[in-house]
Design an enzyme around this catalytic site. Sequence first.
Site, PDB file in Angstrom:
ATOM      1  N   TYR A 438     -10.197  36.218 -20.236  1.00 49.98           N
ATOM      2  CA  TYR A 438     -10.733  35.002 -19.637  1.00 49.98           C
ATOM      3  C   TYR A 438      -9.866  34.437 -18.554  1.00 49.98           C
ATOM      4  O   TYR A 438      -8.794  34.818 -17.919  1.00 49.98           O
ATOM      5  CB  TYR A 438     -10.980  34.022 -20.932  1.00 49.98           C
ATOM      6  N   GLU A 439     -10.363  33.526 -17.945  1.00 48.21           N
ATOM      7  CA  GLU A 439      -9.897  32.811 -16.737  1.00 48.21           C
ATOM      8  C   GLU A 439      -9.682  33.703 -15.684  1.00 48.21           C
ATOM      9  O   GLU A 439      -8.950  33.801 -14.669  1.00 48.21           O
ATOM     10  CB  GLU A 439      -8.427  32.356 -17.095  1.00 48.21           C
ATOM     11  N   GLY A 440     -11.044  34.498 -15.514  1.00 42.59           N
ATOM     12  CA  GLY A 440     -11.175  35.441 -14.413  1.00 42.59           C
ATOM     13  C   GLY A 440     -10.528  36.611 -14.990  1.00 42.59           C
ATOM     14  O   GLY A 440      -9.183  36.776 -15.311  1.00 42.59           O
TER      15      GLY A 440
END
Length: 594
Positions: A438-440
């Site tokens: 997550y978060e890229g």
Amino acid sequence: MTYRPPIEDIVHSLNTAAGLPDLIARGVLEGVDQALLASVLEEAGRFAAEAIAPLNRVGDLAHSQLIDGRVRVPDGWTETYHRWREAGWNALSGPSEFGGQGLPQTIGMAVSELWSSACLSFGLGPTLTFGAVDALHMVANDELKRTYLPKMVSGQWMGTMNLTEPHAGTDLGALKTRAVPQADGSYRITGTKIFISYGDHEMTENIIHLVLARLPNAPAGTRGISLFLVPKYLLNPDGSIGRRNDLRCARLENKLGIHASPTCEMRYGENEGAIGWLVGEENRGLNHMFIMMNRARLGVGIQGVAIAERATQQALAYASERKQGRTAGMSADAMVPIAEHPDVRRNLLMMRALTMAARAICYATARELDLSERASDRNERARAASRVALLTPVAKAFATDIGVEVASTGLQVHGGMGFIEDAGAAQHYRDARILPIYEGTNGVQAIDLVTRKLPLEGGKAIEGYIGELQATALAVRSSTQPLLAGIAPLLEGANAALERATRFLGRALQSGETDVALAGATPYLRLFGLVAGATYLARGAAAEVEASTHRAGHHVQLACVFARQMLPAADGLATTVVEGAQSVLAADPSLTRA
Ligand SMILES: Cc1cc2nc3c(=O)[nH]c(=O)nc-3n(C[C@H](O)[C@H](O)[C@H](O)COP(=O)(O)OP(=O)(O)OC[C@H]3O[C@@H](n4cnc5c(N)ncnc54)[C@H](O)[C@@H]3O)c2cc1C
């Protein structure tokens, strides 16, 4: 297994990798001194160990649950959150004009490590609120700030980040959620968002969603995305909680780890349309969200450090108690703690060294974040902002890869018990696995590093950074401590490897061979992280040598372990970057199709 806040290691890293004494001496961190730092960390450590850590296993077993349309978090969660925020922890680095204590990011990030080490699922909620506060503080209009920030800064209301849709994950340009302007200046939001962390719960009386959506006739792709604030409960004119907005959690995901964190499918506007307000400018939502995402990316890097620390502590405790086998010369019926076997020792030492290297990179990034906001000189602020941009993808991806690696090694140290849930090592491994996603995703971080960050300032940003790494290697060479001086050739060789790979990628990008650069991005980020981590550990070791009359203390020993175990790989990684791409690009496409 109990959690022991690693205050000494954190302070060492803040002082040597983040250069806190220098920032304090120059007055950059107004009002902060070593005594304040020590008392904040001690208090936070106590709260993390005594109040939050006991939730970790409880939350893993109980999961958050959706019952009759309401999200129920595990027992103890809500009470602990309220005690935590009433003690002022949510407001620690919040903006002072909205009730925050305004402490620097370096300290805020160090304290976040403690919350997430104690319980990753618990620490995730506030990480999102902090990001939402940052985004609103920087781009929202005064009315939105006045209305929402005080309660978000205090933690009375939590914040979320709504980007992902079923067909739009990494490629946010594909998102379809719509926002239609109304005569009164508000917008009606309609659409489905998936995987929204802390998207719904009853821990706080309101939840403030930051939602990406498209205006009618917005340009296609990422240039047509705007950012909206959409509260779970609308507010009455006097600011009190009013009626429920038209949004709901339709399902909770059943996940590999972080079971207690409610991961929600959010439906907006199934009836009249959810009411929201534009944050910042139309069609600039992705840029605005990036403010939040950059902080959040560093915050996720810190989560990687946090889980690595927790897994290391658990493995050290197990390896000291579990007895198996003998060392040379022992009687046949005797057994030693497994920590005495060289292979287990190597695992344990690597877990410690990797955790410290990842921590150092994250704290060094937080230092630059503070400088970019607080330095008095405009040029210094700009230089620091460019350094933040360069280091953020490394902090996020390297530290979260380390989180998974260290948690996996911790499981290995436990042998069969590692695979058995009761021991607890398995939970760290399961929980850690979301962090590179997550978060890229970490692949996207590597691409960001190579395609957007290496070209910063025409290549001067990376050149300057490598120059600083080289200066440390030179200083290490002249150390009077022989163990430390002995790793100088490894540092120099690794710097040369990083320079070689950097030059190659620069040439590939300039000559339009973008795919060659993209295929080498992940090994390049790993190389970058290894060299940066080794350098920060060496700086920390040099500080220890200076303070302890040239003894080879723990920091010298761990810097040597890291350099000798990991840096020989640097040249190989550079070769992978330079010579490996073609093997990927030339492979028959049928090999990678189902
Ligand atoms: C537990 C959990 C919590 C989450 N919390 C939130 C949240 O609070 N808010 C929110 O908005 N989202 C959240 N997410 C979503 C998360 O950020 C996305 O899952 C992630 O960004 C990846 O998107 P995707 O799942 O659609 O994967 P995809 O985009 O389908 O990617 C699949 C794979 O392809 C690769 N890939 C895709 N595109 C490219 C490209 N152009 N170049 C190279 N490689 C590429 C990716 O690196 C990945 O390995 C959460 C997800 C989970 C599982």
